[in-house]
Design an enzyme around this catalytic site. Structure first.
Site, PDB file in Angstrom:
ATOM      1  N   GLU A 140      -7.259   6.327  11.013  1.00 29.42           N
ATOM      2  CA  GLU A 140      -6.352   7.221  10.287  1.00 29.42           C
ATOM      3  C   GLU A 140      -6.701   8.676  10.581  1.00 29.42           C
ATOM      4  O   GLU A 140      -6.911   9.495   9.663  1.00 29.42           O
ATOM      5  CB  GLU A 140      -6.356   6.900   8.780  1.00 29.42           C
ATOM      6  CG  GLU A 140      -5.865   5.490   8.512  1.00 29.42           C
ATOM      7  CD  GLU A 140      -5.458   5.195   7.060  1.00 29.42           C
ATOM      8  OE1 GLU A 140      -5.727   6.020   6.179  1.00 29.42           O
ATOM      9  OE2 GLU A 140      -4.871   4.122   6.832  1.00 29.42           O
TER      10      GLU A 140
ATOM     11  N   GLU B 159      -4.277  -2.593   9.435  1.00 30.65           N
ATOM     12  CA  GLU B 159      -4.392  -2.597   7.972  1.00 30.65           C
ATOM     13  C   GLU B 159      -3.019  -2.896   7.393  1.00 30.65           C
ATOM     14  O   GLU B 159      -2.058  -2.175   7.666  1.00 30.65           O
ATOM     15  CB  GLU B 159      -4.905  -1.264   7.437  1.00 30.65           C
ATOM     16  CG  GLU B 159      -6.373  -1.037   7.726  1.00 30.65           C
ATOM     17  CD  GLU B 159      -6.932   0.249   7.117  1.00 30.65           C
ATOM     18  OE1 GLU B 159      -6.439   0.678   6.060  1.00 30.65           O
ATOM     19  OE2 GLU B 159      -7.860   0.818   7.724  1.00 30.65           O
TER      20      GLU B 159
HETATM   21  O1  AHR Z   1      -8.066  -0.126   2.943  1.00 29.33           O
HETATM   22  C1  AHR Z   1      -8.332   1.015   2.205  1.00 29.33           C
HETATM   23  C2  AHR Z   1      -8.088   2.287   2.980  1.00 29.33           C
HETATM   24  O2  AHR Z   1      -6.742   2.394   3.291  1.00 29.33           O
HETATM   25  C3  AHR Z   1      -8.779   2.412   4.313  1.00 29.33           C
HETATM   26  O3  AHR Z   1     -10.083   2.864   4.207  1.00 29.33           O
HETATM   27  C4  AHR Z   1      -7.935   3.423   5.017  1.00 29.33           C
HETATM   28  O4  AHR Z   1      -7.968   3.271   6.411  1.00 29.33           O
HETATM   29  C5  AHR Z   1      -6.560   3.229   4.417  1.00 29.33           C
HETATM   30  O5  AHR Z   1      -6.011   4.421   4.010  1.00 29.33           O
END
Ligand code: AHR
Length: 501
Positions: free
Chosen positions: A189, A312
């Site tokens: 990110e 994610e």
């Molecule tokens: O999964 C929780 C968080 O969500 C992670 O650390 C991040 O990459 C995303 O914003």
């Protein structure tokens, strides 16, 4: 080979009809794609790593080399192919040297509750976990606050078999043989918690950092660039234009919020019918995002060499009352089971570009497989969907027309090892679904027929009732090439049948 086709119709929940349905949907003409890995994500966040996975070598909780045996046993059952680690946002403040050797150096976990991170679970413990799970490594490197040299040294530490300084350090720490790193993420990110960068700035940094992710072993490390936040298509455009030739994968992060608003996420349990439908609507946006990101990638990479890695995904609700807001601990209901099934089906439909998807996260954080409470452990409805879908991993996906079983259903069909696997989800809150399939050949033995159903949409497992939502046997009718079964409302099922020719 003849293509199979599904048929379906609706019946009332109280009196599910067993009749054949006249409606027939054809399967799409798209060619079958290569397999998809259902990866997992484990971050140093809340109780994911500490307590969820690692209890330490002097814990009274049953463990093997500090890693809890109950959790490993449950995860082995769903055949976890890989674990992404150490973050997440944590990855861009992680300095790996603090987590190796006898003298671990604690740090503050600024993103997640400001707690002290003891660094007792580090590189060696991560590879021990992979060894116990029989899973592959997906390490996420630090671009936000780390240096090129630090990343380079970590790769050398993990993967170089020689007398070079970092390899020697690894040996002094008790590991003679190099490990294998299959995937390496260069930053996480980077548009947000990983450095707040603009796309061109990150593209340049990506080109620089990845240069030093050297391959020392025989198999090249797959390099994954930080990709877009949800529907930020400009990020994908810039990354593909400026750095595609240096990457094997480009990631995408998209979380399902019931309302689509971070400020009003809502609770994991006790939700309304409206929230149910809104959550599923939000989660289905994954389809549109994969379509648009893939289109951009196709322009720069028509051969589809670069994978789109959904590293994610999952639901994100308000934390459970009384828990640390920085720990992201939430319950998991039949609604999460639907979200899981819908997304896995979407990923398969995009299998020509999407080759890995890592749910967030593995234990005790967001849409988890497993929840723990001290020595107690339970598996969630999401876990059971992963169990139901196990046979689709790395199988030949058989394309189906969108909505093949109707608007309130989801479907994946695949073929592996001489058997067909059909997984279907009925997202209706009120109506049962009669599903009928005609497969391209005589159906032999029914190898598996199970359903995840519940009395209420927010049914979930608790430490006092850990089996409240669990897989049950499903009644299946087989006749020649035909397979039929009935799904209750808000349920997911899998039927696996041998192909008798
Ligand atoms: O999964 C929780 C968080 O969500 C992670 O650390 C991040 O990459 C995303 O914003």
């Amino acid at each position: 080979m003849r293509r199979p086709w599904p048929r379906s119709c609706r019946s009332s929940a109280a009196t599910p009809s067993r009749r054949w349905c006249s409606h027939r949907s054809s399967w799409s003409a798209r060619a079958p794609d290569a397999g998809l890995s259902y990866g997992q994500f484990a971050e140093h966040l809340g109780r994911c790593v500490y307590e969820g996975l690692w209890v330490g070598t002097d814990s009274p909780i049953a463990h093997h080399n500090g890693i809890r045996t109950d959790v490993v046993q449950a995860l082995r059952h769903i055949k976890v192919p890989l674990v992404r680690w150490p973050g997440g946002c944590f990855a861009d403040e992680y300095h790996w040297l603090k987590g190796v050797g006898d003298e671990r150096q604690p740090m503050v976990n600024t993103h997640w509750g400001g707690v002290i991170e003891p660094n007792m679970f580090g590189t060696h413990e991560y590879f021990e976990l992979l060894h116990q799970l029989d899973a592959e490594a997906y390490i996420n490197g630090n671009v936000g606050s780390g240096s090129v040299a630090e990343m380079h040294d970590w790769i050398e530490y993990m993967t170089l078999d020689s007398t070079a300084p970092m390899a020697e350090l690894r040996k002094r720490h008790g590991r003679e043989q190099a490990w294998k790193v299959e995937y390496f993420g260069v930053g996480n990110e980077s548009w947000g918690c990983g450095g707040n960068m603009l796309p061109l700035h990150y593209a340049n940094l990506y080109r620089q950092y990845q240069t030093y992710v050297r391959t020392y072993g025989e198999a090249p490390i797959q390099k994954i660039a930080c990709g877009a936040n949800a529907d930020d298509y400009e990020w994908t455009e810039v990354l593909m234009a400026r750095a595609a030739e240096h990457m094997d994968g480009l990631s995408l992060h998209y979380y399902t919020l019931p309302t689509g608003e971070w400020s009003a996420k809502g609770a994991a349990t006790g939700f309304s019918d409206f929230e149910w439908h809104e959550t599923l609507r939000q989660t289905r946006r994954m389809d549109e995002m994969l379509t648009h990101h893939s289109r951009i990638m196709d322009r720069y990479d028509p051969a589809k060499r670069v994978s789109l890695i959904v590293d994610e995904w999952g639901t994100w609700y308000d934390v459970e009352k009384g828990t640390n807001p920085g720990f992201l601990y939430q319950q998991n209901t039949q609604r999460d089971a639907m979200v899981a099934a819908i997304n896995l089906n979407i990923f398969h439909r995009h299998g020509a570009r999407v080759r890995m998807a890592n749910i967030a996260q593995m234990v005790n954080v967001l849409q988890s497989m497993i929840l723990t409470d001290g020595a107690r452990m339970l598996t969630t409805p999401t876990y059971h969907v992963f169990d139901l879908y196990t046979d689709h991993q790395d199988a030949e996906y058989i394309p189906t027309a969108a909505g093949a079983l109707g608007a309130e259903s989801e479907l994946t069909v695949s073929r592996k090892d001489g058997a067909f696997t059909i997984s279907a989800a009925n997202t209706s809150l009120t109506d049962g679904l009669d599903a009928a399939f005609e497969l391209p050949g005589r159906v032999g033995e029914v190898l598996r027929a199970q359903v995840l159903a519940s009395d209420t949409p927010d049914a979930h497992n608790t430490f006092d009732a850990p089996e409240a939502v669990a897989l049950r046997d499903l009644d299946v009718q087989v006749d020649g090439a035909q397979v039929r079964f009935t799904l209750p409302p808000h349920a997911v099922a899998t039927v696996r049948v041998a192909n008798a020719g």
